[in-house]
Design a protein around this motif. Structure first.
Motif, short mmCIF file in Angstrom:
data_model
loop_
_atom_site.label_atom_id
_atom_site.label_comp_id
_atom_site.label_asym_id
_atom_site.label_seq_id
_atom_site.Cartn_x
_atom_site.Cartn_y
_atom_site.Cartn_z
N LYS A 43 0.85 -1.21 0.00
CA LYS A 43 0.00 0.00 0.00
C LYS A 43 0.88 1.25 0.00
CE LYS A 43 -4.48 -1.25 1.17
NZ LYS A 43 -5.17 -1.92 2.23
N ILE A 44 1.98 1.19 0.78
CA ILE A 44 2.91 2.34 0.83
C ILE A 44 3.50 2.57 -0.56
CG2 ILE A 44 5.18 3.09 1.71
CD1 ILE A 44 3.58 3.24 4.08
N VAL A 45 3.88 1.44 -1.22
CA VAL A 45 4.46 1.55 -2.57
C VAL A 45 3.46 2.23 -3.50
CG1 VAL A 45 5.22 0.19 -4.57
CG2 VAL A 45 5.99 -0.43 -2.29
N GLN A 46 2.16 1.93 -3.28
CA GLN A 46 1.14 2.54 -4.15
C GLN A 46 0.79 3.98 -3.74
OE1 GLN A 46 -1.87 -0.39 -3.65
NE2 GLN A 46 -0.78 -1.88 -4.91
N GLY A 47 1.46 4.48 -2.70
CA GLY A 47 1.27 5.89 -2.33
C GLY A 47 0.27 6.13 -1.22
N ASP A 48 -0.24 5.03 -0.59
CA ASP A 48 -1.17 5.22 0.52
C ASP A 48 -0.37 5.25 1.82
OD1 ASP A 48 -3.05 5.16 2.46
OD2 ASP A 48 -3.95 3.25 1.90
N PHE A 49 -0.05 6.48 2.31
CA PHE A 49 0.79 6.59 3.50
C PHE A 49 -0.02 6.61 4.80
CE2 PHE A 49 3.32 9.02 0.24
CZ PHE A 49 4.16 7.95 -0.03
N SER A 50 -1.36 6.42 4.66
CA SER A 50 -2.19 6.47 5.87
C SER A 50 -2.21 5.13 6.60
CB SER A 50 -3.61 6.86 5.49
OG SER A 50 -4.13 5.87 4.64
N ILE A 51 -1.67 4.10 5.94
CA ILE A 51 -1.74 2.75 6.52
C ILE A 51 -0.89 2.62 7.80
CG2 ILE A 51 0.12 1.87 5.03
CD1 ILE A 51 -2.78 -0.27 5.47
N ARG A 52 -1.48 2.00 8.84
CA ARG A 52 -0.74 1.73 10.09
C ARG A 52 -1.05 0.29 10.49
NH1 ARG A 52 0.55 5.85 8.56
NH2 ARG A 52 0.75 7.86 9.56
N LEU A 53 -0.09 -0.38 11.15
CA LEU A 53 -0.30 -1.78 11.56
C LEU A 53 -0.51 -1.87 13.06
CD1 LEU A 53 2.44 -3.52 9.43
CD2 LEU A 53 0.00 -3.87 9.23
N GLN A 54 -1.43 -2.78 13.45
CA GLN A 54 -1.67 -3.03 14.88
C GLN A 54 -0.55 -3.92 15.42
OE1 GLN A 54 -5.13 -3.31 16.78
NE2 GLN A 54 -5.30 -1.28 15.91
N LEU A 55 -0.17 -3.71 16.66
CA LEU A 55 0.87 -4.56 17.24
C LEU A 55 0.32 -5.97 17.44
CD1 LEU A 55 2.58 -2.31 19.92
CD2 LEU A 55 3.38 -2.86 17.65
N GLN A 56 1.21 -6.98 17.35
CA GLN A 56 0.82 -8.39 17.52
C GLN A 56 0.65 -8.70 19.00
OE1 GLN A 56 0.65 -9.95 14.10
NE2 GLN A 56 1.78 -11.49 15.23
N SER A 57 -0.17 -9.74 19.29
CA SER A 57 -0.20 -10.21 20.67
C SER A 57 1.08 -11.01 20.91
CB SER A 57 -1.44 -11.09 20.87
OG SER A 57 -1.13 -12.10 21.76
N THR A 58 1.78 -10.71 22.00
CA THR A 58 3.07 -11.37 22.22
C THR A 58 2.93 -12.78 22.77
OG1 THR A 58 3.10 -10.01 24.18
CG2 THR A 58 4.69 -9.44 22.46
N VAL A 59 1.65 -13.23 22.99
CA VAL A 59 1.43 -14.61 23.46
C VAL A 59 1.79 -15.58 22.35
CG1 VAL A 59 -0.30 -16.21 24.36
CG2 VAL A 59 -0.44 -13.77 24.92
N TRP A 60 1.39 -15.22 21.11
CA TRP A 60 1.58 -16.12 19.98
C TRP A 60 2.92 -15.94 19.28
CZ3 TRP A 60 -0.99 -20.32 19.00
CH2 TRP A 60 -2.26 -20.47 19.56
N SER A 61 3.35 -14.70 19.14
CA SER A 61 4.59 -14.51 18.38
C SER A 61 5.61 -13.77 19.25
CB SER A 61 4.31 -13.69 17.13
OG SER A 61 3.88 -12.43 17.51
N ASP A 62 6.85 -13.86 18.85
CA ASP A 62 7.85 -13.16 19.66
C ASP A 62 7.84 -11.67 19.32
OD1 ASP A 62 10.49 -12.53 17.97
OD2 ASP A 62 9.54 -14.36 17.21
N ASP A 63 8.61 -10.90 20.09
CA ASP A 63 8.53 -9.45 20.02
C ASP A 63 9.15 -8.85 18.76
OD1 ASP A 63 7.14 -7.81 21.62
OD2 ASP A 63 8.91 -6.98 22.64
N SER A 64 9.93 -9.66 18.02
CA SER A 64 10.65 -9.10 16.86
C SER A 64 9.68 -8.49 15.85
CB SER A 64 11.46 -10.17 16.16
OG SER A 64 12.04 -11.01 17.09
#
Ligand code: ADP
Length: 356
Positions: free
Chosen positions: A95-116
């Motif tokens: 989406k960023i490549v297509q010029g949509d800079f409004s996109i933001r990602l939610q943080l993952q739950s750390t129960v399932w995945s590590d913090d990286s």
């Protein structure tokens, strides 16, 4: 190309499953064999061919079943903890490549995945924020430049048309030509300021540093406004410390003084006073430019160093809101300081501190 990538993905997934399956099967076989041999020893079982055959079959089946189970569990775990976040990040990047800079990602739950992944997501969000503010600056800049260009261009166009009238008096002809010249000068000034600002902001500046008498430079700059202060009947006061030298880029600093003086004379009504002082203070040379002009309200004062900001619209035709942005940039480059104190209706005092 897309099919090829899909095919490679499937091959890679299969490869991963098989490797994991073989590894798990190997570990479980070893465990089982160890267990069976100790078990047989402890029960003192007779290892006949029949016994061995049925034990091998059961062991083999168990190994296959357990390995499959572990492989499936691992696949589900990988899908949840690795593939899903990677997919989210990839889609957002597209989406960023297509010029949509409004996109933001939610943080993952750390129960399932590590913090990286959360670290990557935080960096990604920061990058998107930075890109969107750069984009806003860019669009604002284009809008501002276009807006600033429109007025003088409209004036040139209108007076150019008027000049074409056949029976024009000499007086009118001179008046229209003067309006065209003034507007063109405004455009040239604006372009020059934009280019200067662009150079100061985006390029590596090689300072042409030399030691020189700052008082002399200030007086030379001030004298350029002699006509203005005489025309407007503005009084001048100076208090300059003798022999105060600085090691700096004289050409860049003259930009600062010229803009401060030009503003002081522009915003001071006839009969007012403009004062200039220079004194040393520790490792700084302190320059003060004071005027008894219209002053700046605190709301406006908060924005005066921004590009294209013009607080006083009654003087808008005499500037383009780039002067103080340039001043601030130069002072920053010189690692100096600039401050402003002002009282509405009483006057303004700009203080610039330059390292000596
Ligand atoms: P410009 O003078 O072209 O409008 P500047 O960047 O030099 O742009 O100044 C920005 C704004 O700061 C001005 O529009 C004005 O409102 C305010 N300002 C600057 N200097 C003075 C001053 N000496 N007295 C009053 N207002 C000032």
């Amino acid at each position: 190309m897309k099919n090829e990538r899909q095919f490679r993905k499937i091959l890679l997934a299969l490869n991963h499953f098989l490797t994991f399956f073989i590894l798990v099967a190997f570990v479980i076989s070893c465990c089982m064999m160890l267990f069976l041999s100790t078990f047989a020893d402890s029960l003192d079982l007779e290892l006949t061919n029949e016994n061995l055959n049925s034990a091998a079959k059961i062991t083999f089946l168990n190994v296959i079943l357990l390995s499959l189970l572990f492989t499936i569990i691992d696949a589900v775990r990988r899908k949840l903890t690795v593939k899903r976040p990677v997919k989210r990040i990839t889609e957002a990047s597209q989406k960023i490549v297509q010029g949509d800079f409004s996109i933001r990602l939610q943080l993952q739950s750390t129960v399932w995945s590590d913090d990286s992944f959360n670290e990557i997501i935080e960096c990604f969000n920061k990058m998107a924020e930075e890109l969107s503010s750069v984009e806003t600056l860019r669009t604002d800049f284009i809008a501002n430049v276009s807006h600033e260009m429109k007025t003088p261009l409209a004036v040139i166009q209108n007076y150019g048309t008027l000049l074409q009238a056949p029976d024009l008096s000499e007086e009118k002809r001179i008046e229209y030509a003067k309006a065209i010249t003034d507007s063109s000068r405004r455009l040239v000034d604006m372009m020059t300021n934009i280019l200067k600002l662009n150079r100061l902001e985006n390029q590596q500046i090689y300072l042409n540093t030399e030691e020189y008498d700052l008082g002399e430079q200030l007086c030379e700059c001030l004298l350029q406004y002699e006509n203005v202060w005489e025309d407007k009947n503005i009084g001048i006061e100076t208090d300059i410390e003798d022999g105060l030298t600085v090691k700096a880029d004289a050409e860049l600093l003259s930009l600062v003084w010229n803009n401060l003086f030009s503003n002081a004379f522009k915003f001071t009504e006839s009969g007012g006073t403009v004062s200039l002082s220079l004194a040393s203070e520790d490792e700084f040379a302190v320059v003060k430019v004071r005027d008894t002009g219209c002053g700046i309200s605190s709301d406006i004062g908060a924005h005066i160093f921004e590009k294209f900001y013009q607080g006083d619209t009654s003087h808008a035709t005499q500037g383009n809101g780039l002067g103080l942005a340039l001043v601030k940039r130069v002072v920053d480059i010189m690692q100096g300081e600039i401050g402003v104190e002002s009282t509405l209706g009483e006057g303004t005092n700009f203080t610039v501190k330059i390292r000596r």
